[in-house]
Design a protein around this motif. Structure first.
Motif, short mmCIF file in Angstrom:
data_model
loop_
_atom_site.label_atom_id
_atom_site.label_comp_id
_atom_site.label_asym_id
_atom_site.label_seq_id
_atom_site.Cartn_x
_atom_site.Cartn_y
_atom_site.Cartn_z
N TRP A 132 79.82 65.75 135.42
CA TRP A 132 79.78 66.40 133.98
C TRP A 132 78.70 65.81 133.09
CZ3 TRP A 132 84.11 68.87 132.66
CH2 TRP A 132 85.31 68.75 133.20
N ILE A 133 78.17 66.75 132.26
CA ILE A 133 77.09 66.16 131.40
C ILE A 133 77.68 66.09 129.89
CG2 ILE A 133 74.80 66.82 130.64
CD1 ILE A 133 74.08 67.72 133.03
N HIS A 134 77.34 65.19 129.35
CA HIS A 134 77.78 64.66 128.17
C HIS A 134 76.82 64.61 127.13
CE1 HIS A 134 79.33 61.94 124.94
NE2 HIS A 134 80.60 62.64 125.15
N GLY A 135 76.96 65.19 125.95
CA GLY A 135 76.01 64.94 124.89
C GLY A 135 76.73 64.93 123.46
N LYS A 136 76.18 64.89 122.29
CA LYS A 136 76.79 64.77 120.97
C LYS A 136 77.29 65.97 120.73
CE LYS A 136 73.42 61.86 118.89
NZ LYS A 136 72.25 61.79 117.89
N SER A 137 77.05 67.26 121.37
CA SER A 137 77.79 68.58 121.14
C SER A 137 78.85 68.74 121.93
CB SER A 137 76.78 69.49 121.35
OG SER A 137 76.27 69.61 122.61
N GLY A 138 79.16 67.74 122.93
CA GLY A 138 80.64 67.81 123.94
C GLY A 138 80.31 67.52 125.09
N MET A 139 81.21 67.86 125.99
CA MET A 139 81.02 67.39 127.56
C MET A 139 81.13 68.78 128.12
SD MET A 139 82.70 64.71 130.16
CE MET A 139 82.87 63.35 128.80
N VAL A 140 80.24 68.88 129.18
CA VAL A 140 80.29 70.37 130.18
C VAL A 140 80.49 69.96 131.58
CG1 VAL A 140 79.39 71.84 128.21
CG2 VAL A 140 78.11 70.55 130.27
N ASP A 141 81.07 70.97 132.16
CA ASP A 141 80.94 70.63 133.77
C ASP A 141 79.65 70.99 134.48
OD1 ASP A 141 81.65 70.96 136.58
OD2 ASP A 141 83.33 72.03 136.36
N ALA A 142 79.13 70.25 134.84
CA ALA A 142 77.70 70.37 135.50
C ALA A 142 77.74 71.45 136.57
CB ALA A 142 77.01 69.29 135.84
#
Length: 84
Positions: free
Chosen positions: A28-38
């Motif tokens: 996963w990649i996580h940032g302030k805008s949310g988490m997405v499946d890499a």
């Protein structure tokens, strides 16, 4: 387990996506805008590249596979020289 990751442009997104899809575990990649499946190219394009991002994987992944993933992503990760 998390590591800081640098994603500067769409070319980085495509290269990172291609690398992580070779591994049998969730990435996963996580940032302030949310988490997405890499492993989801569409999801990766939803990332805001103007914020700090973190690569996230489960803690119970085999250490050899984690080391291989980090090695393959070395151009994008900020990895300290330690033996976690």
């Amino acid at each position: 387990m998390t590591r800081a990751i640098r994603v500067k442009n769409t070319e980085d997104i495509q290269k990172i996506n291609k690398i992580v899809t070779k591994f049998p575990f969730d990435v996963w990649i996580h940032g302030k805008s949310g988490m997405v499946d890499a492993k989801s190219l569409l999801g990766m394009f939803l990332l805001s590249l103007n914020e700090p991002l973190s690569l996230v994987i489960e803690d119970d992944i085999d250490a050899k596979q984690v080391k291989k993933l980090f090695s393959d992503l070395e151009d994008y990760l900020d990895i300290e020289d330690d033996d976690e």
